[in-house]
Design an enzyme around this catalytic site. Structure first.
Site, PDB file in Angstrom:
ATOM      1  N   LYS A  91       0.830  -1.209   0.000  1.00 30.95           N
ATOM      2  CA  LYS A  91       0.000   0.000   0.000  1.00 30.95           C
ATOM      3  C   LYS A  91       0.863   1.257   0.000  1.00 30.95           C
ATOM      4  O   LYS A  91       0.677   2.176  -0.807  1.00 30.95           O
ATOM      5  CB  LYS A  91      -0.931  -0.017   1.209  1.00 30.95           C
ATOM      6  CG  LYS A  91      -2.015   1.065   1.175  1.00 30.95           C
ATOM      7  CD  LYS A  91      -2.785   1.115   2.484  1.00 30.95           C
ATOM      8  CE  LYS A  91      -3.424  -0.196   2.841  1.00 30.95           C
ATOM      9  NZ  LYS A  91      -4.540  -0.586   1.953  1.00 30.95           N
TER      10      LYS A  91
ATOM     11  N   MET B 254      -5.749  -7.642   8.076  1.00 29.27           N
ATOM     12  CA  MET B 254      -5.300  -6.762   9.160  1.00 29.27           C
ATOM     13  C   MET B 254      -6.262  -5.580   9.275  1.00 29.27           C
ATOM     14  O   MET B 254      -7.273  -5.514   8.589  1.00 29.27           O
ATOM     15  CB  MET B 254      -3.855  -6.327   8.901  1.00 29.27           C
ATOM     16  CG  MET B 254      -2.878  -7.484   8.994  1.00 29.27           C
ATOM     17  SD  MET B 254      -1.173  -7.009   8.639  1.00 29.27           S
ATOM     18  CE  MET B 254      -1.229  -6.679   6.891  1.00 29.27           C
TER      19      MET B 254
ATOM     20  N   SER C 171      16.927 -41.976  -8.745  1.00 31.68           N
ATOM     21  CA  SER C 171      15.692 -41.222  -8.577  1.00 31.68           C
ATOM     22  C   SER C 171      15.474 -41.030  -7.081  1.00 31.68           C
ATOM     23  O   SER C 171      15.446 -42.008  -6.322  1.00 31.68           O
ATOM     24  CB  SER C 171      14.498 -41.957  -9.186  1.00 31.68           C
ATOM     25  OG  SER C 171      13.312 -41.205  -8.997  1.00 31.68           O
TER      26      SER C 171
ATOM     27  N   CYS D 298      11.096 -38.326  -7.482  1.00 31.54           N
ATOM     28  CA  CYS D 298       9.738 -38.830  -7.683  1.00 31.54           C
ATOM     29  C   CYS D 298       8.891 -38.749  -6.420  1.00 31.54           C
ATOM     30  O   CYS D 298       7.785 -39.268  -6.391  1.00 31.54           O
ATOM     31  CB  CYS D 298       9.775 -40.267  -8.204  1.00 31.54           C
ATOM     32  SG  CYS D 298      10.641 -41.424  -7.116  1.00 31.54           S
TER      33      CYS D 298
ATOM     34  N   TYR E 157      15.282 -34.343 -14.106  1.00 29.99           N
ATOM     35  CA  TYR E 157      13.822 -34.291 -14.219  1.00 29.99           C
ATOM     36  C   TYR E 157      13.188 -34.319 -12.833  1.00 29.99           C
ATOM     37  O   TYR E 157      13.811 -34.712 -11.848  1.00 29.99           O
ATOM     38  CB  TYR E 157      13.289 -35.447 -15.080  1.00 29.99           C
ATOM     39  CG  TYR E 157      13.425 -36.819 -14.451  1.00 29.99           C
ATOM     40  CD1 TYR E 157      12.450 -37.313 -13.580  1.00 29.99           C
ATOM     41  CD2 TYR E 157      14.522 -37.629 -14.723  1.00 29.99           C
ATOM     42  CE1 TYR E 157      12.562 -38.554 -12.999  1.00 29.99           C
ATOM     43  CE2 TYR E 157      14.654 -38.882 -14.143  1.00 29.99           C
ATOM     44  CZ  TYR E 157      13.666 -39.341 -13.276  1.00 29.99           C
ATOM     45  OH  TYR E 157      13.785 -40.574 -12.685  1.00 29.99           O
TER      46      TYR E 157
ATOM     47  N   ARG F 133      -4.031   2.743   8.123  1.00 32.42           N
ATOM     48  CA  ARG F 133      -4.236   1.476   7.425  1.00 32.42           C
ATOM     49  C   ARG F 133      -2.977   0.618   7.476  1.00 32.42           C
ATOM     50  O   ARG F 133      -1.868   1.127   7.462  1.00 32.42           O
ATOM     51  CB  ARG F 133      -4.602   1.715   5.952  1.00 32.42           C
ATOM     52  CG  ARG F 133      -5.832   2.565   5.728  1.00 32.42           C
ATOM     53  CD  ARG F 133      -5.964   2.889   4.244  1.00 32.42           C
ATOM     54  NE  ARG F 133      -7.034   3.818   3.947  1.00 32.42           N
ATOM     55  CZ  ARG F 133      -8.245   3.454   3.525  1.00 32.42           C
ATOM     56  NH1 ARG F 133      -8.510   2.171   3.335  1.00 32.42           N
ATOM     57  NH2 ARG F 133      -9.179   4.351   3.273  1.00 32.42           N
TER      58      ARG F 133
ATOM     59  N   HIS G 261     -14.969  -8.668   0.340  1.00 34.70           N
ATOM     60  CA  HIS G 261     -14.005  -9.561   0.996  1.00 34.70           C
ATOM     61  C   HIS G 261     -14.108 -10.977   0.443  1.00 34.70           C
ATOM     62  O   HIS G 261     -13.106 -11.612   0.099  1.00 34.70           O
ATOM     63  CB  HIS G 261     -14.255  -9.568   2.511  1.00 34.70           C
ATOM     64  CG  HIS G 261     -13.372 -10.522   3.259  1.00 34.70           C
ATOM     65  ND1 HIS G 261     -13.735 -11.830   3.498  1.00 34.70           N
ATOM     66  CD2 HIS G 261     -12.142 -10.363   3.790  1.00 34.70           C
ATOM     67  CE1 HIS G 261     -12.769 -12.431   4.161  1.00 34.70           C
ATOM     68  NE2 HIS G 261     -11.789 -11.574   4.364  1.00 34.70           N
TER      69      HIS G 261
ATOM     70  N   ARG H 123      -2.372  -1.415  -6.330  1.00 37.53           N
ATOM     71  CA  ARG H 123      -1.499  -2.572  -6.090  1.00 37.53           C
ATOM     72  C   ARG H 123      -1.714  -3.562  -7.228  1.00 37.53           C
ATOM     73  O   ARG H 123      -2.713  -3.481  -7.957  1.00 37.53           O
ATOM     74  CB  ARG H 123      -1.817  -3.233  -4.753  1.00 37.53           C
ATOM     75  CG  ARG H 123      -3.246  -3.751  -4.648  1.00 37.53           C
ATOM     76  CD  ARG H 123      -3.554  -4.237  -3.247  1.00 37.53           C
ATOM     77  NE  ARG H 123      -4.965  -4.599  -3.114  1.00 37.53           N
ATOM     78  CZ  ARG H 123      -5.576  -4.844  -1.966  1.00 37.53           C
ATOM     79  NH1 ARG H 123      -4.899  -4.757  -0.835  1.00 37.53           N
ATOM     80  NH2 ARG H 123      -6.845  -5.179  -1.917  1.00 37.53           N
TER      81      ARG H 123
ATOM     82  N   GLY I 118      -7.907  -7.667   3.741  1.00 38.09           N
ATOM     83  CA  GLY I 118      -8.858  -7.788   4.827  1.00 38.09           C
ATOM     84  C   GLY I 118      -8.349  -8.499   6.062  1.00 38.09           C
ATOM     85  O   GLY I 118      -9.079  -8.631   7.048  1.00 38.09           O
TER      86      GLY I 118
END
Length: 875
Positions: free
Chosen positions: A26, A103, A756, A823, A843, A92, A437, A320, A101
């Site tokens: 903010k 805080m 693996s 994996c 991978y 704020r 909200h 924002r 919402g």
């Protein structure tokens, strides 16, 4: 401590070394808007460093607060608490990462019995001044003093003076003190309350759900108030520069005339679409679009902004980066690249890999839907289809979710409902708009959400709509694409993306799929890591391949034995008393295994398929009591006494570290021989059919090189029994899941052709946490900050990760170019995938539906490494 307070315009939101971490989203946005010349009321931001200091020593004074306040008074031309022309301010919260919402905020600070008369005289509207004072008393009482909001509710017919008197009386009764008359005392208390709200339960819950660190703290912004509740040419609203649900480049948002911002965001009233402002105040509307589109270009991202109009004059209060659905994120990223606002690499970094799961969510089956009445229609705030038992409170939703899918049904949600929203499949509210909200938080969570459904009459334990009454536990369904509320449980069908991939929906008919295809093509071009899938059945393999899997990284062969027709054969093998009996039982399983492997290999033609040999302890296939033993023995045609005797004999105190994996293959080599023959016979038959196959046989739970060599020799012996196996291209490797294997990886790799990493067991054995039991203490560990994350969900990079690095380095020393993959569950976790890229794996493998997210996470890891200038080279 660095500079504790920044006046708007003193800092930048973007660029290298930007101030977002210090000023919060903010404060950084306000600084950037001020620098851009946007119409922003003056103010200043107290940094997150001050918040962190306050958490260490609560109640300490904010350094420089009085000096900053005097500068604000000079800039605004008014003084806080002035009897003639008072300055009012808002206080704020605003953290580095958006926590909508979660805080606290206090508006209209600076009023008292004297200054309210000055506000009434200056505005020429005494009712407005008294209502503003009432709002302050209510918010201050709730946020600072902890008085429940509902205690301040006054009769609707009460006039402004009576409503204010009621609020002051409630404050006095509940707090046992008078409302503070000193505006500076009000300000100090409000700043302290905002800092404290960083640690309120809903904020903590939200951070845990979104992986936000607890030690960041919030900034606190103090800003001159402007008023949207000054009559017909005043109002307030929330808007987006692009549609946050679809990503379309169009003005999107809501506006509420003669109101303050809290009235829109709280969902207490249902506002009008933003385009209605065009008719009411065309000049203001044009100015709003011009300013916000300029901010989007300057900040190079879709913006979520708050604005107020006071008597025809526009003010921007916040901007924002907009929260958005996965579908919107894809479209915005691709469109902004095409508009040359961002690069392809930036586009790929803009989308959260985990959000791609939203694109695979089911939608309602259209044919089945026709049989379910539409009860009401609200605003579609979160896409998807959700059906479930209704619950009327957050606590009830959490409880009901243990028994099945739940819809959270509320008049409107508020930050205290966060735990219920997390538990629910979908969210339905009677009031609130697309920026309420419920909409903003639900959309950020990927929840199906319908808001502002005004036909619903929602009580504490019932819902009335269209002459019907529904009670807790009844089934309803909601459509997050259309906003419809449907009667009963509506069946669902695969998502638009899946239907296009499967060929049941033409890609030309899906805008979403065209963006998805483009975006994933960019991701695949950027990544180095291959992505495979964990799959045990041909259907799973088919789905994985459609989703972009480049092979099977883990086939768990034991899963193939759980089945009504197979368990009796498995039971006969387990209770066999001689190797010959066991071989006969395995002979009955051999053709079934061979066909299983043929199905998988066929689906993955031309791609590697890693088949892990039998891993679990045998007792997992045995009954738990004498009666079950009797039934199972009858089905298998064996002596029940032998079955129950085997169940007791094979039961282990610590089965995950017991007689399993390669150890089972050592004591029962006929199991390894049968499985190896089944794999190689399946591969040979497919090769004879002209199908390209690439099986990889994986020996589990190896800790000693000798264990691996013993099992690999059995595979070689089995190959001699399969005609034509010499012509097959297959490899034999091991699963690295025992810490000792990491230490002696060089020796193991001299024989093993690939590694693996089974990070589930490697984590379990490294930390000494039983996967079956750690749930009894992990919550406390996380709440106390003893662990940054559940180690079975996100890889412990410092401990387990170091073992992975060690094994890769040592393994490639023993066998240069050794292929290494992972994996375990961590193979589908985006943060862990970044580590595996840096560790040099070839991978990752994950569940089929996590493949798209893994592809994107792998691309992001490569891009970040490239930007850091640390490209990986194989050892």
């Amino acid at each position: 401590m660095a500079k504790p307070i920044f006046f708007f315009g003193d800092g930048r939101a973007d660029g290298h070394g930007g101030l977002k971490a210090l000023l919060g989203g903010k404060g950084a946005g306000l600084a950037e808007m001020s620098r851009a010349g946007a119409p922003v009321p003056p103010g200043f931001t107290i940094t997150t460093e001050v918040c962190r200091a306050h958490r260490r020593a609560p109640g300490r004074a904010v350094p420089g607060l009085e000096r900053a306040l005097r500068r604000l008074e000079r800039s605004a031309g008014r003084r806080l608490g002035d009897a003639q022309d008072p300055l009012l301010v808002s206080v704020r919260s605003g953290a580095k990462f958006s926590m909508p919402g979660m805080m606290d905020t206090v508006l209209n600070l600076g009023l008292n019995a004297v200054s309210v008369e000055g506000l009434a005289a200056r505005s020429g509207d005494r009712a407005f001044a008294l209502d503003t004072f009432r709002r302050l008393v209510t918010m201050f009482g709730n946020v600072v003093m902890g008085v429940p909001k509902e205690r301040f509710e006054s009769p609707r017919e009460a006039g402004a003076e009576a409503a204010l008197g009621h609020a002051l009386e409630v404050f006095r009764r509940e707090t046992r003190r008078e409302f503070p008359e000193d505006p500076r005392e009000q300000l100090r208390a409000a700043v302290e309350a905002v800092f404290k709200s960083w640690d309120n339960p809903r904020a903590v819950t939200y951070r845990r759900a979104n992986g936000i660190p607890d030690d960041l703290g919030t900034a606190c912004t103090v800003q001159a108030m402007v008023f949207g509740n000054r009559g017909g040419r005043s109002g307030t609203g929330v808007g987006f520069t692009r549609n946050p649900a679809t990503g379309a480049k169009e003005p999107y948002g809501e506006y509420l005339a003669d109101a303050q911002g809290e009235d829109v965001v709280s969902g207490a009233a249902t506002p009008m679409p933003l385009k209605r402002l065009k008719r009411a105040m065309p000049e203001v509307y044009r100015r709003l679009l011009a300013v916000t589109s300029g901010l989007e270009r300057r900040l190079r991202d879709a913006q979520d902004y708050e604005f107020t109009v006071e008597r025809g004059r526009l003010y921007l209060l916040q901007t924002r980066a907009a929260k958005r659905t996965a579908a919107a994120a894809l479209r915005i990223a691709v469109d902004m690249t095409r508009e040359r606002l961002i690069t392809r690499e930036e586009a790929l970094l803009r989308v959260d890999p985990a959000a791609l799961d939203q694109l695979l969510k089911p939608v309602f089956d259209e044919k089945a839907r026709r049989g379910h009445a539409t009860l009401a229609k609200g605003l579609p705030a979160g896409p998807g289809a959700a059906t479930g038992h209704i619950a009327f409170s957050a606590d009830a939703a959490v409880s009901a979710a243990k028994r099945g899918p739940v819809l959270l049904v509320r008049p409107e949600t508020n930050p205290d409902d966060i735990h219920g929203m997390m538990a629910a499949q979908g969210i339905l509210t009677a009031t609130g708009g697309l920026t309420s909200h419920a909409a903003v938080v639900g959309r950020g969570m990927g929840k199906v959400c319908v808001v502002g459904c005004g036909d619903l009459d929602i009580g504490a334990h019932s819902l009335k709509v269209g002459g019907r009454t529904f009670k807790e536990g009844d089934y309803l369904s909601i459509d997050g694409f259309t906003g419809e509320v449907l009667l009963g449980e509506v069946p669902t069908q695969p998502s638009e993306v899946l239907r296009c991939l499967e060929g049941t929906l033409a890609p030309s008919r899906s805008v979403l799929f065209r963006y998805y295809s483009t975006f994933m093509r960019w991701a695949d071009a950027a990544r180095r890591l291959k992505v495979r899938a964990n799959a045990d059945r041909p259907g799973d393999a088919r789905e994985a391949r459609l989703l972009g899997a480049e092979g099977i990284g883990l086939c768990r062969t034991e899963h193939m034995f759980f089945g009504e027709k197979r368990l009796p054969k498995m039971l006969a093998m387990i209770v066999a008393e001689t190797p010959q009996e066991r071989e006969r039982a395995l002979g009955a399983l051999f053709p079934l295994q061979k066909e299983d492997f043929k199905g998988l290999l066929r689906e993955m033609a031309g791609l590697p398929v890693t088949i892990r040999f039998f891993d679990p302890p045998l007792h997992e296939f045995l009954p738990h009591g004498p009666e079950e033993a009797q039934r199972r023995a009858a089905a298998a045609g064996v002596d029940p006494g032998k079955v129950w005797d085997a169940a007791r004999r094979l039961k282990e105190m610590n089965p995950m570290m017991g007689h399993r994996g390669c150890r089972l293959g050592v004591t029962h080599p006929e199991i390894t021989l049968m499985q190896a023959r089944a794999v190689l016979a399946a591969a040979r038959e497919l090769k004879d059919e002209g199908v390209s196959v690439s099986p990889e046989i994986m020996i589990p739970l190896v800790g000693y090189p000798s264990e691996y060599r013993h099992q690999a020799a059995l595979v070689a012996e089995a190959a001699k029994r399969v005609p034509g196996s010499a012509r097959l291209a297959y490899s034999v490797g091991t699963m690295i899941e025992v810490p000792r294997a990491c230490v002696v990886a060089e020796a193991i790799a001299r024989d093993a052709e690939f590694f693996s990493f089974g990070t589930n067991d490697l984590t379990q054995m490294t930390l000494g946490y039983s996967r079956d039991d750690y749930g009894k203490f992990i919550r406390e560990y996380l709440e106390l900050g003893l662990l940054p994350r559940d180690p079975f969900a996100g890889l412990d990079e410092v401990g387990v990760g170091e073992l992975v690095r060690m094994a890769v380095t040592r393994g490639r020393k023993g066998r240069p170019g050794l292929k290494c993959g992972v994996c375990g569950e961590h193979g589908g976790d985006p943060a862990s995938i970044g580590f595996f890229h840096r560790a040099g794996l070839d991978y990752v493998s994950c569940s089929p539906y996590r493949v798209p997210a893994a592809r994107l996470a792998a691309a992001q890891a490569a891009i970040r490494e490239k930007r850091a200038g640390k490209a990986y080279t194989t050892a």
